[in-house]
Design a protein around this motif. Sequence first.
Motif, short mmCIF file in Angstrom:
data_model
loop_
_atom_site.label_atom_id
_atom_site.label_comp_id
_atom_site.label_asym_id
_atom_site.label_seq_id
_atom_site.Cartn_x
_atom_site.Cartn_y
_atom_site.Cartn_z
N ARG A 31 4.72 -34.60 -16.95
CA ARG A 31 5.81 -34.75 -17.92
C ARG A 31 6.89 -33.68 -17.69
O ARG A 31 8.07 -33.97 -17.75
N GLU A 32 6.46 -32.47 -17.41
CA GLU A 32 7.41 -31.38 -17.15
C GLU A 32 8.20 -31.63 -15.86
O GLU A 32 9.40 -31.39 -15.81
N MET A 34 8.94 -34.57 -14.59
CA MET A 34 9.89 -35.63 -14.89
C MET A 34 11.07 -35.09 -15.70
O MET A 34 12.22 -35.46 -15.47
N ARG A 35 10.80 -34.21 -16.65
CA ARG A 35 11.87 -33.63 -17.46
C ARG A 35 12.85 -32.83 -16.57
O ARG A 35 14.06 -32.97 -16.70
N GLU A 36 12.31 -32.04 -15.66
CA GLU A 36 13.16 -31.27 -14.75
C GLU A 36 13.96 -32.18 -13.81
O GLU A 36 15.13 -31.94 -13.53
N ARG A 38 14.92 -35.32 -14.43
CA ARG A 38 15.99 -35.96 -15.21
C ARG A 38 17.15 -35.01 -15.45
O ARG A 38 18.31 -35.39 -15.35
N GLU A 39 16.85 -33.77 -15.79
CA GLU A 39 17.88 -32.77 -16.07
C GLU A 39 18.73 -32.50 -14.82
O GLU A 39 19.95 -32.48 -14.88
N ARG A 42 20.88 -35.55 -14.04
CA ARG A 42 22.01 -35.65 -14.98
C ARG A 42 23.11 -34.65 -14.62
O ARG A 42 24.30 -34.98 -14.63
#
Length: 93
Positions: A31-32, A34-36, A38-39, A42
């Motif tokens: 999850r971490e 994927m979060r990185e 996406r950031e 973006r």
Amino acid sequence: GAVGTAMATRIAKNVVSLSELLDATPPHQRREVMREFRESFREEFMDTIQSSPELKLLLAGGTIFGVMRYMVDREILQNEQLERLDGVLSRVF
């Protein structure tokens, strides 16, 4: 086109795909990752848009403000024309 694809392929030789990275990541940390991802995606996307007047124009939806911004970014409008246009818009809005 073809030149861009060739350049991207050359640059990406030592790049690990996201799926490979996720496969190698322990489940509790995916999850971490994927979060990185996406950031960073973006940020890159926004940098690309901000550096391209044409993309900004398209994303503005063809509004008068989007067109004006494009013309200012491309230096199509001169200072004198901007002042005149500002006067017109201030009476309309």
